[in-house]
Scaffold this motif. Structure first.
Motif, PDB file in Angstrom:
ATOM      1  N   LEU A  11      36.842  40.179  43.247  1.00 53.20           N
ATOM      2  CA  LEU A  11      35.671  40.649  42.924  1.00 53.20           C
ATOM      3  C   LEU A  11      34.609  40.273  43.877  1.00 53.20           C
ATOM      4  O   LEU A  11      33.612  41.274  44.144  1.00 53.20           O
ATOM      5  CB  LEU A  11      35.016  40.108  41.500  1.00 53.20           C
ATOM      6  CG  LEU A  11      35.915  40.854  40.085  1.00 53.20           C
ATOM      7  CD1 LEU A  11      35.498  40.080  38.814  1.00 53.20           C
ATOM      8  CD2 LEU A  11      35.674  42.250  40.030  1.00 53.20           C
ATOM      9  N   SER A  12      34.762  38.960  44.435  1.00 47.61           N
ATOM     10  CA  SER A  12      33.861  38.606  45.527  1.00 47.61           C
ATOM     11  C   SER A  12      34.043  39.521  46.804  1.00 47.61           C
ATOM     12  O   SER A  12      33.232  39.882  47.338  1.00 47.61           O
ATOM     13  CB  SER A  12      34.216  36.992  45.787  1.00 47.61           C
ATOM     14  OG  SER A  12      33.931  36.428  44.836  1.00 47.61           O
ATOM     15  N   ASP A  13      35.245  39.877  46.912  1.00 48.48           N
ATOM     16  CA  ASP A  13      35.559  40.625  48.157  1.00 48.48           C
ATOM     17  C   ASP A  13      34.785  42.028  48.079  1.00 48.48           C
ATOM     18  O   ASP A  13      34.545  42.709  49.063  1.00 48.48           O
ATOM     19  CB  ASP A  13      37.104  40.950  48.492  1.00 48.48           C
ATOM     20  CG  ASP A  13      37.797  39.750  48.886  1.00 48.48           C
ATOM     21  OD1 ASP A  13      37.253  38.750  49.519  1.00 48.48           O
ATOM     22  OD2 ASP A  13      39.256  39.507  48.755  1.00 48.48           O
ATOM     23  N   TYR A  14      34.921  42.669  46.791  1.00 44.24           N
ATOM     24  CA  TYR A  14      34.311  43.850  46.712  1.00 44.24           C
ATOM     25  C   TYR A  14      32.700  43.573  46.853  1.00 44.24           C
ATOM     26  O   TYR A  14      32.039  44.784  47.182  1.00 44.24           O
ATOM     27  CB  TYR A  14      34.507  44.380  45.189  1.00 44.24           C
ATOM     28  CG  TYR A  14      35.799  44.940  44.609  1.00 44.24           C
ATOM     29  CD1 TYR A  14      36.377  45.633  45.839  1.00 44.24           C
ATOM     30  CD2 TYR A  14      36.462  44.547  43.762  1.00 44.24           C
ATOM     31  CE1 TYR A  14      37.746  46.207  45.528  1.00 44.24           C
ATOM     32  CE2 TYR A  14      37.807  45.005  43.527  1.00 44.24           C
ATOM     33  CZ  TYR A  14      38.330  45.940  44.366  1.00 44.24           C
ATOM     34  OH  TYR A  14      39.796  46.291  44.013  1.00 44.24           O
ATOM     35  N   LEU A  15      32.125  42.721  46.328  1.00 49.74           N
ATOM     36  CA  LEU A  15      30.602  42.505  46.729  1.00 49.74           C
ATOM     37  C   LEU A  15      30.389  42.532  48.173  1.00 49.74           C
ATOM     38  O   LEU A  15      29.396  43.165  48.474  1.00 49.74           O
ATOM     39  CB  LEU A  15      30.448  40.783  46.297  1.00 49.74           C
ATOM     40  CG  LEU A  15      30.203  40.587  45.005  1.00 49.74           C
ATOM     41  CD1 LEU A  15      29.782  39.234  44.755  1.00 49.74           C
ATOM     42  CD2 LEU A  15      29.044  41.503  44.197  1.00 49.74           C
ATOM     43  N   LYS A  16      31.284  41.922  49.084  1.00 51.51           N
ATOM     44  CA  LYS A  16      31.168  41.866  50.419  1.00 51.51           C
ATOM     45  C   LYS A  16      31.319  43.548  50.937  1.00 51.51           C
ATOM     46  O   LYS A  16      30.355  44.224  51.735  1.00 51.51           O
ATOM     47  CB  LYS A  16      32.021  41.213  51.266  1.00 51.51           C
ATOM     48  CG  LYS A  16      31.452  39.791  51.346  1.00 51.51           C
ATOM     49  CD  LYS A  16      32.488  39.110  52.354  1.00 51.51           C
ATOM     50  CE  LYS A  16      33.893  38.651  51.805  1.00 51.51           C
ATOM     51  NZ  LYS A  16      34.614  37.847  52.498  1.00 51.51           N
ATOM     52  N   GLU A  17      32.481  44.186  50.682  1.00 49.06           N
ATOM     53  CA  GLU A  17      33.015  45.514  51.086  1.00 49.06           C
ATOM     54  C   GLU A  17      31.816  46.356  50.772  1.00 49.06           C
ATOM     55  O   GLU A  17      31.736  47.089  51.468  1.00 49.06           O
ATOM     56  CB  GLU A  17      34.283  45.648  50.534  1.00 49.06           C
ATOM     57  CG  GLU A  17      34.819  46.970  50.930  1.00 49.06           C
ATOM     58  CD  GLU A  17      36.216  47.311  50.245  1.00 49.06           C
ATOM     59  OE1 GLU A  17      36.627  48.458  50.324  1.00 49.06           O
ATOM     60  OE2 GLU A  17      36.679  46.529  49.820  1.00 49.06           O
ATOM     61  N   PHE A  18      31.275  46.407  49.562  1.00 47.97           N
ATOM     62  CA  PHE A  18      30.383  47.481  49.268  1.00 47.97           C
ATOM     63  C   PHE A  18      29.255  47.168  49.180  1.00 47.97           C
ATOM     64  O   PHE A  18      28.073  47.809  48.845  1.00 47.97           O
ATOM     65  CB  PHE A  18      30.906  47.854  47.760  1.00 47.97           C
ATOM     66  CG  PHE A  18      32.255  48.649  47.676  1.00 47.97           C
ATOM     67  CD1 PHE A  18      32.584  49.832  48.212  1.00 47.97           C
ATOM     68  CD2 PHE A  18      33.202  47.934  46.874  1.00 47.97           C
ATOM     69  CE1 PHE A  18      33.630  50.394  48.250  1.00 47.97           C
ATOM     70  CE2 PHE A  18      34.623  48.368  46.928  1.00 47.97           C
ATOM     71  CZ  PHE A  18      34.760  49.728  47.594  1.00 47.97           C
ATOM     72  N   ASN A  19      28.756  45.948  49.831  1.00 48.47           N
ATOM     73  CA  ASN A  19      27.339  45.130  50.033  1.00 48.47           C
ATOM     74  C   ASN A  19      26.489  45.206  48.422  1.00 48.47           C
ATOM     75  O   ASN A  19      25.478  45.696  48.455  1.00 48.47           O
ATOM     76  CB  ASN A  19      26.630  46.235  50.865  1.00 48.47           C
ATOM     77  CG  ASN A  19      25.229  45.443  51.260  1.00 48.47           C
ATOM     78  OD1 ASN A  19      25.330  44.027  51.316  1.00 48.47           O
ATOM     79  ND2 ASN A  19      24.417  46.042  52.009  1.00 48.47           N
ATOM     80  N   LEU A  20      27.210  44.833  47.506  1.00 52.95           N
ATOM     81  CA  LEU A  20      26.621  44.677  46.236  1.00 52.95           C
ATOM     82  C   LEU A  20      26.076  43.265  45.797  1.00 52.95           C
ATOM     83  O   LEU A  20      26.396  42.342  46.554  1.00 52.95           O
ATOM     84  CB  LEU A  20      27.851  45.060  45.331  1.00 52.95           C
ATOM     85  CG  LEU A  20      28.576  46.182  44.938  1.00 52.95           C
ATOM     86  CD1 LEU A  20      29.608  46.311  44.076  1.00 52.95           C
ATOM     87  CD2 LEU A  20      27.671  47.451  44.768  1.00 52.95           C
ATOM     88  N   THR A  21      25.269  43.347  45.090  1.00 53.50           N
ATOM     89  CA  THR A  21      24.550  41.832  44.611  1.00 53.50           C
ATOM     90  C   THR A  21      25.327  41.336  43.442  1.00 53.50           C
ATOM     91  O   THR A  21      25.429  40.073  43.458  1.00 53.50           O
ATOM     92  CB  THR A  21      22.965  42.134  44.144  1.00 53.50           C
ATOM     93  OG1 THR A  21      22.917  43.147  43.129  1.00 53.50           O
ATOM     94  CG2 THR A  21      22.270  42.409  45.381  1.00 53.50           C
ATOM     95  N   GLU A  22      25.910  42.069  42.586  1.00 49.54           N
ATOM     96  CA  GLU A  22      26.906  41.593  41.486  1.00 49.54           C
ATOM     97  C   GLU A  22      27.779  42.665  40.918  1.00 49.54           C
ATOM     98  O   GLU A  22      27.417  43.820  41.091  1.00 49.54           O
ATOM     99  CB  GLU A  22      25.916  41.174  40.317  1.00 49.54           C
ATOM    100  CG  GLU A  22      25.236  42.023  39.516  1.00 49.54           C
ATOM    101  CD  GLU A  22      24.626  41.383  38.175  1.00 49.54           C
ATOM    102  OE1 GLU A  22      23.894  40.268  38.537  1.00 49.54           O
ATOM    103  OE2 GLU A  22      24.408  41.887  37.435  1.00 49.54           O
TER     104      GLU A  22
END
Length: 144
Positions: A11-22
């Motif tokens: 999930l943390s990797d998805y935060l970075k990859e898609f530039n999400l805040t949560e």
């Protein structure tokens, strides 16, 4: 309750990859929510916040620092690189632009909002794909 560190890492990797805040995932009675500021896991009414962030939030924040002038989305919506499908893109990497030039369109509630450049410069990086959802304040272009 056993905490699956692999899920939190993913999930943390998805935060970075898609530039999400949560991002949040729910399976049966377990809910895992990962944000740039904290990691929390809840099992119905209980909320457990690990004292050590298993994914290391500070590295996420330092990796998101980019050099250059960042132009951010003024609204939440869907970003488009051209005024219509198949048309010439507003900007491309290496193109010199001036303050006020339209760099992208962000569609919100069926309204096409032109996003102007906030500075003069040369396009170094386009941070969002055509048709990708964007958040308020999300970096969409970086200028040199």
């Amino acid at each position: 309750m056993k905490i699956d560190k692999k899920i939190i890492k993913e999930l943390s990797d998805y935060l970075k990859e898609f530039n999400l805040t949560e991002i949040e995932i729910t399976e049966k009675d377990t809910k895992i929510k990962v944000s740039k500021n904290n990691v929390s896991i809840s099992n119905q009414p209980q909320v457990i916040s690990p004292s050590t962030s298993t994914t290391g939030s500070p590295p996420n924040q330092t990796q998101n620092i980019k050099s250059g002038i960042e132009i951010t989305s003024p609204i939440i919506g869907t970003a488009y690189h051209a005024p219509e499908p198949g048309a010439k893109k507003f900007v491309e990497i290496g193109k010199k632009i001036k303050k006020g030039d339209t760099i992208m369109i962000v569609e919100a509630m069926k309204t096409m909002n032109h996003v102007p450049s906030t500075a003069d410069g040369v396009v170094k990086e386009i941070c969002v794909e055509d048709g990708q959802p964007v958040e308020f304040g999300q970096t969409i272009i970086i200028l040199e």
